[in-house]
Design an enzyme around this catalytic site. Sequence first.
Site, PDB file in Angstrom:
ATOM      1  N   CYS A 175       0.817  -1.226   0.000  1.00 22.66           N
ATOM      2  CA  CYS A 175       0.000   0.000   0.000  1.00 22.66           C
ATOM      3  C   CYS A 175       0.849   1.275   0.000  1.00 22.66           C
ATOM      4  O   CYS A 175       0.311   2.369  -0.140  1.00 22.66           O
ATOM      5  CB  CYS A 175      -0.945  -0.004   1.195  1.00 22.66           C
ATOM      6  N   HIS A 183      -2.489   6.864   2.811  1.00 23.88           N
ATOM      7  CA  HIS A 183      -3.109   5.623   2.331  1.00 23.88           C
ATOM      8  C   HIS A 183      -4.460   5.445   3.020  1.00 23.88           C
ATOM      9  O   HIS A 183      -4.579   5.610   4.233  1.00 23.88           O
ATOM     10  CB  HIS A 183      -2.189   4.438   2.625  1.00 23.88           C
ATOM     11  N   ASN A 208     -10.379   0.365   0.595  1.00 24.81           N
ATOM     12  CA  ASN A 208      -8.916   0.317   0.661  1.00 24.81           C
ATOM     13  C   ASN A 208      -8.404  -0.329  -0.622  1.00 24.81           C
ATOM     14  O   ASN A 208      -8.559  -1.531  -0.821  1.00 24.81           O
ATOM     15  CB  ASN A 208      -8.489  -0.490   1.896  1.00 24.81           C
TER      16      ASN A 208
HETATM   17  C1  LIG Z   1      -9.548  -4.984  10.849  1.00 27.22           C
HETATM   18  C2  LIG Z   1     -10.124  -3.986  11.835  1.00 27.22           C
HETATM   19  C3  LIG Z   1     -11.156  -3.121  11.137  1.00 27.22           C
HETATM   20  C4  LIG Z   1     -10.825  -4.800  12.919  1.00 27.22           C
HETATM   21  O1  LIG Z   1     -11.338  -3.893  13.896  1.00 27.22           O
HETATM   22  P1  LIG Z   1     -11.096  -4.177  15.434  1.00 27.22           P
HETATM   23  O2  LIG Z   1     -11.771  -3.099  16.136  1.00 27.22           O
HETATM   24  O3  LIG Z   1      -9.641  -4.361  15.652  1.00 27.22           O
HETATM   25  O4  LIG Z   1     -11.880  -5.529  15.625  1.00 27.22           O
HETATM   26  P2  LIG Z   1     -11.334  -6.920  16.171  1.00 27.22           P
HETATM   27  O5  LIG Z   1     -10.475  -7.614  15.163  1.00 27.22           O
HETATM   28  O6  LIG Z   1     -10.809  -6.745  17.557  1.00 27.22           O
HETATM   29  O7  LIG Z   1     -12.706  -7.686  16.282  1.00 27.22           O
HETATM   30  C5  LIG Z   1     -13.705  -7.291  17.204  1.00 27.22           C
HETATM   31  C6  LIG Z   1     -14.899  -8.200  17.004  1.00 27.22           C
HETATM   32  O8  LIG Z   1     -15.517  -7.860  15.767  1.00 27.22           O
HETATM   33  C7  LIG Z   1     -15.657  -9.016  14.983  1.00 27.22           C
HETATM   34  N1  LIG Z   1     -15.579  -8.655  13.574  1.00 27.22           N
HETATM   35  C8  LIG Z   1     -14.521  -8.653  12.744  1.00 27.22           C
HETATM   36  N2  LIG Z   1     -14.881  -8.253  11.521  1.00 27.22           N
HETATM   37  C9  LIG Z   1     -16.186  -7.980  11.586  1.00 27.22           C
HETATM   38  C10 LIG Z   1     -17.138  -7.519  10.659  1.00 27.22           C
HETATM   39  N3  LIG Z   1     -16.818  -7.237   9.393  1.00 27.22           N
HETATM   40  N4  LIG Z   1     -18.405  -7.333  11.077  1.00 27.22           N
HETATM   41  C11 LIG Z   1     -18.787  -7.597  12.333  1.00 27.22           C
HETATM   42  N5  LIG Z   1     -17.926  -8.045  13.258  1.00 27.22           N
HETATM   43  C12 LIG Z   1     -16.659  -8.225  12.886  1.00 27.22           C
HETATM   44  C13 LIG Z   1     -14.528  -9.922  15.413  1.00 27.22           C
HETATM   45  O9  LIG Z   1     -14.820 -11.273  15.107  1.00 27.22           O
HETATM   46  C14 LIG Z   1     -14.522  -9.682  16.895  1.00 27.22           C
HETATM   47  O10 LIG Z   1     -15.561 -10.396  17.496  1.00 27.22           O
HETATM   48  P3  LIG Z   1     -15.384 -11.076  18.953  1.00 27.22           P
HETATM   49  O11 LIG Z   1     -15.162  -9.899  19.878  1.00 27.22           O
HETATM   50  O12 LIG Z   1     -16.671 -11.774  19.153  1.00 27.22           O
HETATM   51  O13 LIG Z   1     -14.206 -11.972  18.846  1.00 27.22           O
HETATM   52  C15 LIG Z   1      -9.030  -3.099  12.455  1.00 27.22           C
HETATM   53  O14 LIG Z   1      -8.236  -3.874  13.306  1.00 27.22           O
HETATM   54  C16 LIG Z   1      -8.177  -2.471  11.425  1.00 27.22           C
HETATM   55  O15 LIG Z   1      -8.632  -1.711  10.601  1.00 27.22           O
HETATM   56  N6  LIG Z   1      -6.858  -2.721  11.447  1.00 27.22           N
HETATM   57  C17 LIG Z   1      -5.970  -2.159  10.490  1.00 27.22           C
HETATM   58  C18 LIG Z   1      -6.027  -2.980   9.261  1.00 27.22           C
HETATM   59  C19 LIG Z   1      -5.531  -2.244   8.062  1.00 27.22           C
HETATM   60  O16 LIG Z   1      -5.687  -1.065   7.944  1.00 27.22           O
HETATM   61  N7  LIG Z   1      -4.941  -2.994   7.134  1.00 27.22           N
HETATM   62  C20 LIG Z   1      -4.473  -2.473   5.941  1.00 27.22           C
HETATM   63  C21 LIG Z   1      -3.121  -1.925   6.154  1.00 27.22           C
HETATM   64  S1  LIG Z   1      -2.524  -1.415   4.647  1.00 27.22           S
END
Ligand SMILES: CC(C)(COP(=O)(O)OP(=O)(O)OC[C@H]1O[C@@H](n2cnc3c(N)ncnc32)[C@H](O)[C@@H]1OP(=O)(O)O)[C@@H](O)C(=O)NCCC(=O)NCCS
Length: 318
Positions: free
Chosen positions: A120, A244, A274
Amino acid sequence: MFNVPSTPGGAAIRSFGEFQPSNVVTNADLAERVETSDEWIQSRVGIQERRVAGPEDTVLSMAVAAGGKALASSGLSPEDIDLVIVATCTVQDQIPNTAASVAARLGIVAPGAFDVNAACAGFCYAIGLASDSVRAGSSRNVLVIGSEKLSDWVDWDDRSTCVIFADGAGAAVVSASEEHGIGPVVWGSSGERAETIFLREGKYLYQEGQAVFRWTTTELYKVALEALERAGVEPSELTAFVPHQANLRIVESIARKLGAPQARVARDIVTAGNTSSASIPLALSRMVGRGELPSGSIVLTLGFGAGLVYAAQVIRIP
Ligand SMILES: CC(C)(COP(=O)(O)OP(=O)(O)OC[C@H]1O[C@@H](n2cnc3c(N)ncnc32)[C@H](O)[C@@H]1OP(=O)(O)O)[C@@H](O)C(=O)NCCC(=O)NCCS
Protein backbone atom coordinates in the site's frame (compact mmCIF):
# COMPACT_ATOMS: atom_id res chain seq x y z
CA MET A 1 35.41 9.89 -14.76
CA PHE A 2 32.31 9.31 -16.92
CA ASN A 3 29.99 11.61 -18.82
CA VAL A 4 26.71 12.04 -16.93
CA PRO A 5 23.76 14.35 -17.65
CA SER A 6 24.15 17.75 -16.05
CA THR A 7 21.68 17.78 -13.19
CA PRO A 8 18.54 19.67 -14.15
CA GLY A 9 16.40 21.58 -11.64
CA GLY A 10 13.60 19.83 -9.86
CA ALA A 11 10.79 17.39 -10.51
CA ALA A 12 7.08 18.00 -10.10
CA ILE A 13 3.77 16.27 -10.70
CA ARG A 14 2.19 17.47 -13.91
CA SER A 15 -1.17 15.67 -13.97
CA PHE A 16 -3.31 12.94 -12.41
CA GLY A 17 -5.70 10.28 -13.69
CA GLU A 18 -7.88 7.60 -12.15
CA PHE A 19 -10.05 4.61 -12.91
CA GLN A 20 -12.66 2.82 -10.82
CA PRO A 21 -14.63 -0.26 -11.87
CA SER A 22 -18.34 0.45 -12.32
CA ASN A 23 -19.60 -2.23 -9.91
CA VAL A 24 -20.54 -0.67 -6.52
CA VAL A 25 -20.68 -3.02 -3.51
CA THR A 26 -22.42 -1.60 -0.45
CA ASN A 27 -22.11 -2.72 3.15
CA ALA A 28 -25.64 -4.10 2.88
CA ASP A 29 -24.50 -6.27 -0.05
CA LEU A 30 -21.70 -7.72 2.10
CA ALA A 31 -24.05 -8.29 5.02
CA GLU A 32 -26.03 -10.64 2.78
CA ARG A 33 -22.97 -12.90 2.52
CA VAL A 34 -21.13 -12.62 5.88
CA GLU A 35 -22.22 -11.81 9.41
CA THR A 36 -21.60 -8.07 9.52
CA SER A 37 -23.54 -4.81 9.40
CA ASP A 38 -23.40 -1.35 7.89
CA GLU A 39 -23.08 0.05 11.42
CA TRP A 40 -20.05 -2.18 12.27
CA ILE A 41 -18.22 -1.41 9.03
CA GLN A 42 -18.85 2.33 9.14
CA SER A 43 -17.87 2.68 12.81
CA ARG A 44 -14.75 0.42 12.69
CA VAL A 45 -13.47 1.04 9.17
CA GLY A 46 -15.32 4.09 7.80
CA ILE A 47 -16.38 2.56 4.47
CA GLN A 48 -19.89 3.03 3.08
CA GLU A 49 -19.34 1.44 -0.32
CA ARG A 50 -16.49 0.27 -2.52
CA ARG A 51 -15.85 -0.70 -6.16
CA VAL A 52 -15.18 -4.32 -7.06
CA ALA A 53 -13.83 -5.20 -10.50
CA GLY A 54 -15.53 -7.69 -12.79
CA PRO A 55 -13.64 -10.17 -14.97
CA GLU A 56 -13.24 -7.49 -17.65
CA ASP A 57 -11.15 -5.28 -15.34
CA THR A 58 -7.58 -6.43 -14.61
CA VAL A 59 -4.62 -4.76 -12.92
CA LEU A 60 -3.33 -4.09 -16.44
CA SER A 61 -6.56 -2.71 -17.91
CA MET A 62 -7.17 -0.44 -14.91
CA ALA A 63 -3.54 0.77 -15.05
CA VAL A 64 -3.95 1.56 -18.76
CA ALA A 65 -7.20 3.47 -18.09
CA ALA A 66 -5.79 5.57 -15.24
CA GLY A 67 -2.39 6.05 -16.91
CA GLY A 68 -4.04 7.06 -20.18
CA LYS A 69 -6.04 9.77 -18.42
CA ALA A 70 -2.95 11.13 -16.63
CA LEU A 71 -1.06 11.16 -19.93
CA ALA A 72 -3.92 12.89 -21.77
CA SER A 73 -4.23 15.65 -19.18
CA SER A 74 -0.44 16.14 -18.99
CA GLY A 75 -0.44 17.67 -22.49
CA LEU A 76 2.51 15.41 -23.35
CA SER A 77 2.77 12.92 -26.22
CA PRO A 78 3.53 9.25 -25.62
CA GLU A 79 7.02 9.77 -27.04
CA ASP A 80 7.80 12.25 -24.27
CA ILE A 81 7.57 9.49 -21.62
CA ASP A 82 10.93 7.83 -20.83
CA LEU A 83 9.89 5.62 -17.93
CA VAL A 84 6.73 3.82 -16.77
CA ILE A 85 6.48 2.55 -13.18
CA VAL A 86 3.50 0.50 -12.02
CA ALA A 87 3.06 0.01 -8.28
CA THR A 88 1.02 -3.12 -7.61
CA CYS A 89 0.94 -6.15 -5.34
CA THR A 90 -2.06 -7.92 -6.84
CA VAL A 91 -1.11 -8.99 -10.38
CA GLN A 92 -2.11 -12.58 -11.18
CA ASP A 93 1.03 -13.23 -13.22
CA GLN A 94 4.42 -12.05 -11.99
CA ILE A 95 5.86 -12.42 -15.50
CA PRO A 96 5.72 -10.36 -17.68
CA ASN A 97 5.74 -7.17 -15.69
CA THR A 98 2.76 -4.85 -15.99
CA ALA A 99 4.56 -1.59 -16.82
CA ALA A 100 5.88 -2.69 -20.24
CA SER A 101 2.40 -3.86 -21.30
CA VAL A 102 0.86 -0.59 -20.08
CA ALA A 103 3.39 1.34 -22.17
CA ALA A 104 2.67 -0.74 -25.27
CA ARG A 105 -1.08 -0.22 -24.91
CA LEU A 106 -0.65 3.53 -24.48
CA GLY A 107 1.62 3.81 -27.51
CA ILE A 108 4.67 4.73 -25.43
CA VAL A 109 7.51 3.29 -27.49
CA ALA A 110 10.38 1.56 -25.66
CA PRO A 111 10.39 3.40 -22.31
CA GLY A 112 12.09 2.01 -19.22
CA ALA A 113 9.36 -0.05 -17.57
CA PHE A 114 9.20 -1.84 -14.23
CA ASP A 115 6.80 -2.76 -11.44
CA VAL A 116 7.21 -1.91 -7.76
CA ASN A 117 5.78 -4.06 -4.97
CA ALA A 118 5.76 -1.96 -1.84
CA ALA A 119 2.16 -2.95 -1.07
CA CYS A 120 0.00 0.00 0.00
CA ALA A 121 3.06 2.28 0.07
CA GLY A 122 3.84 1.50 -3.58
CA PHE A 123 2.70 4.79 -5.08
CA CYS A 124 4.84 6.88 -2.70
CA TYR A 125 7.85 4.65 -3.42
CA ALA A 126 7.25 5.03 -7.15
CA ILE A 127 6.90 8.81 -6.93
CA GLY A 128 10.18 8.91 -4.98
CA LEU A 129 11.91 6.86 -7.70
CA ALA A 130 10.36 8.94 -10.50
CA SER A 131 11.42 12.20 -8.87
CA ASP A 132 14.99 10.98 -8.36
CA SER A 133 15.15 9.70 -11.94
CA VAL A 134 14.03 13.05 -13.37
CA ARG A 135 16.31 15.10 -11.11
CA ALA A 136 19.30 12.90 -12.00
CA GLY A 137 18.61 13.40 -15.71
CA SER A 138 17.81 9.71 -16.39
CA SER A 139 14.24 10.51 -17.50
CA ARG A 140 12.44 13.59 -18.77
CA ASN A 141 8.91 12.47 -17.93
CA VAL A 142 7.73 9.46 -15.92
CA LEU A 143 4.29 7.86 -15.87
CA VAL A 144 3.62 6.52 -12.36
CA ILE A 145 0.60 4.26 -11.75
CA GLY A 146 -0.86 2.44 -8.75
CA SER A 147 -3.27 -0.32 -9.83
CA GLU A 148 -4.79 -3.06 -7.68
CA LYS A 149 -7.37 -5.80 -7.97
CA LEU A 150 -7.51 -6.87 -4.34
CA SER A 151 -10.82 -8.66 -4.89
CA ASP A 152 -8.87 -11.53 -6.50
CA TRP A 153 -7.01 -12.12 -3.22
CA VAL A 154 -9.79 -11.62 -0.67
CA ASP A 155 -11.69 -14.51 0.89
CA TRP A 156 -15.25 -13.27 0.43
CA ASP A 157 -16.34 -15.41 3.36
CA ASP A 158 -13.84 -13.79 5.76
CA ARG A 159 -15.62 -10.81 7.30
CA SER A 160 -12.41 -9.41 8.82
CA THR A 161 -10.96 -8.63 5.36
CA CYS A 162 -13.74 -8.63 2.76
CA VAL A 163 -15.28 -5.47 4.23
CA ILE A 164 -12.02 -3.50 3.81
CA PHE A 165 -10.42 -4.12 0.42
CA ALA A 166 -11.44 -2.87 -3.05
CA ASP A 167 -10.22 -2.31 -6.61
CA GLY A 168 -9.10 0.66 -8.69
CA ALA A 169 -6.17 2.60 -10.16
CA GLY A 170 -4.66 6.07 -9.99
CA ALA A 171 -1.81 7.69 -11.89
CA ALA A 172 0.42 10.74 -12.13
CA VAL A 173 2.93 12.13 -14.61
CA VAL A 174 6.20 13.40 -13.09
CA SER A 175 8.21 15.89 -15.16
CA ALA A 176 11.28 18.07 -14.91
CA SER A 177 10.48 21.42 -13.36
CA GLU A 178 12.39 24.58 -12.45
CA GLU A 179 11.16 24.39 -8.88
CA HIS A 180 11.12 21.31 -6.65
CA GLY A 181 7.48 20.18 -6.62
CA ILE A 182 8.20 16.85 -4.90
CA GLY A 183 9.92 16.82 -1.53
CA PRO A 184 12.47 14.20 -0.43
CA VAL A 185 10.93 10.77 0.12
CA VAL A 186 11.18 9.40 3.64
CA TRP A 187 10.94 5.63 3.36
CA GLY A 188 11.59 2.64 5.55
CA SER A 189 10.43 -0.75 6.69
CA SER A 190 9.76 -2.94 9.67
CA GLY A 191 10.38 -6.45 8.34
CA GLU A 192 10.21 -7.97 11.82
CA ARG A 193 6.45 -7.33 11.56
CA ALA A 194 6.19 -9.07 8.16
CA GLU A 195 3.86 -11.76 9.48
CA THR A 196 1.13 -9.26 10.33
CA ILE A 197 -0.10 -9.01 6.68
CA PHE A 198 0.40 -11.88 4.24
CA LEU A 199 -1.29 -14.17 1.71
CA ARG A 200 -2.67 -17.18 3.59
CA GLU A 201 -2.00 -20.45 1.67
CA GLY A 202 -0.78 -18.18 -1.13
CA LYS A 203 -4.40 -17.32 -1.90
CA TYR A 204 -6.08 -15.04 0.62
CA LEU A 205 -5.08 -11.85 2.34
CA TYR A 206 -4.69 -12.26 6.07
CA GLN A 207 -3.90 -9.55 8.59
CA GLU A 208 -3.55 -9.19 12.32
CA GLY A 209 -5.84 -6.20 12.32
CA GLN A 210 -5.12 -4.91 15.80
CA ALA A 211 -1.31 -5.20 15.47
CA VAL A 212 -1.42 -3.30 12.16
CA PHE A 213 -3.78 -0.73 13.64
CA ARG A 214 -1.43 -0.14 16.61
CA TRP A 215 1.63 0.24 14.38
CA THR A 216 -0.05 2.73 12.07
CA THR A 217 -1.48 4.87 14.84
CA THR A 218 1.63 4.99 17.04
CA GLU A 219 4.58 5.07 14.61
CA LEU A 220 3.60 6.64 11.30
CA TYR A 221 2.92 10.25 12.26
CA LYS A 222 6.67 10.50 12.94
CA VAL A 223 7.39 9.52 9.32
CA ALA A 224 4.88 12.11 8.12
CA LEU A 225 6.45 14.85 10.26
CA GLU A 226 9.94 13.91 9.03
CA ALA A 227 8.77 14.26 5.41
CA LEU A 228 7.51 17.76 6.22
CA GLU A 229 10.74 18.71 7.99
CA ARG A 230 12.96 17.38 5.18
CA ALA A 231 10.96 19.38 2.62
CA GLY A 232 11.15 22.52 4.80
CA VAL A 233 7.37 22.73 5.11
CA GLU A 234 5.63 23.73 8.34
CA PRO A 235 2.48 21.80 9.30
CA SER A 236 0.63 25.14 9.15
CA GLU A 237 1.50 25.43 5.42
CA LEU A 238 -0.21 22.17 4.47
CA THR A 239 -3.29 22.38 2.25
CA ALA A 240 -4.12 18.71 2.64
CA PHE A 241 -3.06 15.36 4.07
CA VAL A 242 -3.62 12.40 1.74
CA PRO A 243 -2.49 9.20 3.47
CA HIS A 244 -3.11 5.62 2.33
CA GLN A 245 -6.83 4.98 2.73
CA ALA A 246 -6.48 1.92 5.00
CA ASN A 247 -9.15 2.66 7.58
CA LEU A 248 -10.81 6.00 8.35
CA ARG A 249 -9.92 5.71 12.05
CA ILE A 250 -6.23 5.30 11.11
CA VAL A 251 -6.41 8.28 8.71
CA GLU A 252 -8.00 10.51 11.34
CA SER A 253 -5.70 9.35 14.14
CA ILE A 254 -2.54 10.20 12.17
CA ALA A 255 -4.07 13.49 10.96
CA ARG A 256 -4.73 14.60 14.57
CA LYS A 257 -1.04 14.13 15.41
CA LEU A 258 0.26 16.34 12.59
CA GLY A 259 -0.58 19.66 14.20
CA ALA A 260 -2.17 20.87 10.95
CA PRO A 261 -5.83 21.50 11.81
CA GLN A 262 -6.31 23.63 8.66
CA ALA A 263 -5.30 20.76 6.33
CA ARG A 264 -8.08 19.01 4.45
CA VAL A 265 -7.88 15.28 5.22
CA ALA A 266 -8.57 12.77 2.43
CA ARG A 267 -11.54 10.54 3.30
CA ASP A 268 -11.72 8.80 -0.04
CA ILE A 269 -12.01 5.42 1.70
CA VAL A 270 -15.67 6.18 2.49
CA THR A 271 -16.68 5.53 -1.13
CA ALA A 272 -13.58 3.85 -2.59
CA GLY A 273 -12.53 1.34 0.10
CA ASN A 274 -8.92 0.32 0.66
CA THR A 275 -7.32 -0.01 -2.79
CA SER A 276 -3.72 -0.47 -1.57
CA SER A 277 -1.19 1.30 -3.83
CA ALA A 278 -4.02 2.89 -5.84
CA SER A 279 -5.60 4.63 -2.86
CA ILE A 280 -3.38 7.73 -2.73
CA PRO A 281 -3.40 8.61 -6.47
CA LEU A 282 -7.11 7.77 -6.63
CA ALA A 283 -7.82 10.11 -3.73
CA LEU A 284 -5.58 12.84 -5.18
CA SER A 285 -7.13 12.60 -8.64
CA ARG A 286 -10.69 12.65 -7.28
CA MET A 287 -9.96 15.56 -4.94
CA VAL A 288 -8.39 17.56 -7.77
CA GLY A 289 -11.38 16.70 -9.98
CA ARG A 290 -13.79 18.03 -7.33
CA GLY A 291 -11.80 21.26 -7.05
CA GLU A 292 -10.69 20.52 -3.48
CA LEU A 293 -6.98 20.88 -4.26
CA PRO A 294 -6.35 24.05 -6.28
CA SER A 295 -3.15 24.44 -8.27
CA GLY A 296 -0.23 25.12 -5.94
CA SER A 297 -1.72 23.24 -2.99
CA ILE A 298 0.88 21.67 -0.70
CA VAL A 299 -0.07 18.07 0.07
CA LEU A 300 1.52 15.52 2.39
CA THR A 301 1.24 11.90 1.21
CA LEU A 302 1.94 8.87 3.41
CA GLY A 303 1.79 5.27 2.22
CA PHE A 304 2.10 2.20 4.49
CA GLY A 305 1.31 -1.47 4.31
CA ALA A 306 2.46 -5.09 4.06
CA GLY A 307 6.15 -5.64 4.63
CA LEU A 308 5.68 -3.69 6.74
CA VAL A 309 6.83 -0.71 4.67
CA TYR A 310 6.14 3.01 4.55
CA ALA A 311 7.00 6.12 2.51
CA ALA A 312 6.02 9.78 2.71
CA GLN A 313 6.70 12.95 0.75
CA VAL A 314 5.31 16.43 0.20
CA ILE A 315 3.98 17.25 -3.28
CA ARG A 316 2.74 20.41 -4.99
CA ILE A 317 -0.50 20.10 -6.93
CA PRO A 318 -0.07 21.13 -10.61
C1 LIG B 1 -9.55 -4.98 10.85
C2 LIG B 1 -10.12 -3.99 11.83
C3 LIG B 1 -11.16 -3.12 11.14
C4 LIG B 1 -10.83 -4.80 12.92
O1 LIG B 1 -11.34 -3.89 13.90
P1 LIG B 1 -11.10 -4.18 15.43
O2 LIG B 1 -11.77 -3.10 16.14
O3 LIG B 1 -9.64 -4.36 15.65
O4 LIG B 1 -11.88 -5.53 15.62
P2 LIG B 1 -11.33 -6.92 16.17
O5 LIG B 1 -10.48 -7.61 15.16
O6 LIG B 1 -10.81 -6.75 17.56
O7 LIG B 1 -12.71 -7.69 16.28
C5 LIG B 1 -13.70 -7.29 17.20
C6 LIG B 1 -14.90 -8.20 17.00
O8 LIG B 1 -15.52 -7.86 15.77
C7 LIG B 1 -15.66 -9.02 14.98
N1 LIG B 1 -15.58 -8.66 13.57
C8 LIG B 1 -14.52 -8.65 12.74
N2 LIG B 1 -14.88 -8.25 11.52
C9 LIG B 1 -16.19 -7.98 11.59
C10 LIG B 1 -17.14 -7.52 10.66
N3 LIG B 1 -16.82 -7.24 9.39
N4 LIG B 1 -18.41 -7.33 11.08
C11 LIG B 1 -18.79 -7.60 12.33
N5 LIG B 1 -17.93 -8.04 13.26
C12 LIG B 1 -16.66 -8.22 12.89
C13 LIG B 1 -14.53 -9.92 15.41
O9 LIG B 1 -14.82 -11.27 15.11
C14 LIG B 1 -14.52 -9.68 16.89
O10 LIG B 1 -15.56 -10.40 17.50
P3 LIG B 1 -15.38 -11.08 18.95
O11 LIG B 1 -15.16 -9.90 19.88
O12 LIG B 1 -16.67 -11.77 19.15
O13 LIG B 1 -14.21 -11.97 18.85
C15 LIG B 1 -9.03 -3.10 12.45
O14 LIG B 1 -8.24 -3.87 13.31
C16 LIG B 1 -8.18 -2.47 11.42
O15 LIG B 1 -8.63 -1.71 10.60
N6 LIG B 1 -6.86 -2.72 11.45
C17 LIG B 1 -5.97 -2.16 10.49
C18 LIG B 1 -6.03 -2.98 9.26
C19 LIG B 1 -5.53 -2.24 8.06
O16 LIG B 1 -5.69 -1.07 7.94
N7 LIG B 1 -4.94 -2.99 7.13
C20 LIG B 1 -4.47 -2.47 5.94
C21 LIG B 1 -3.12 -1.92 6.15
S1 LIG B 1 -2.52 -1.42 4.65
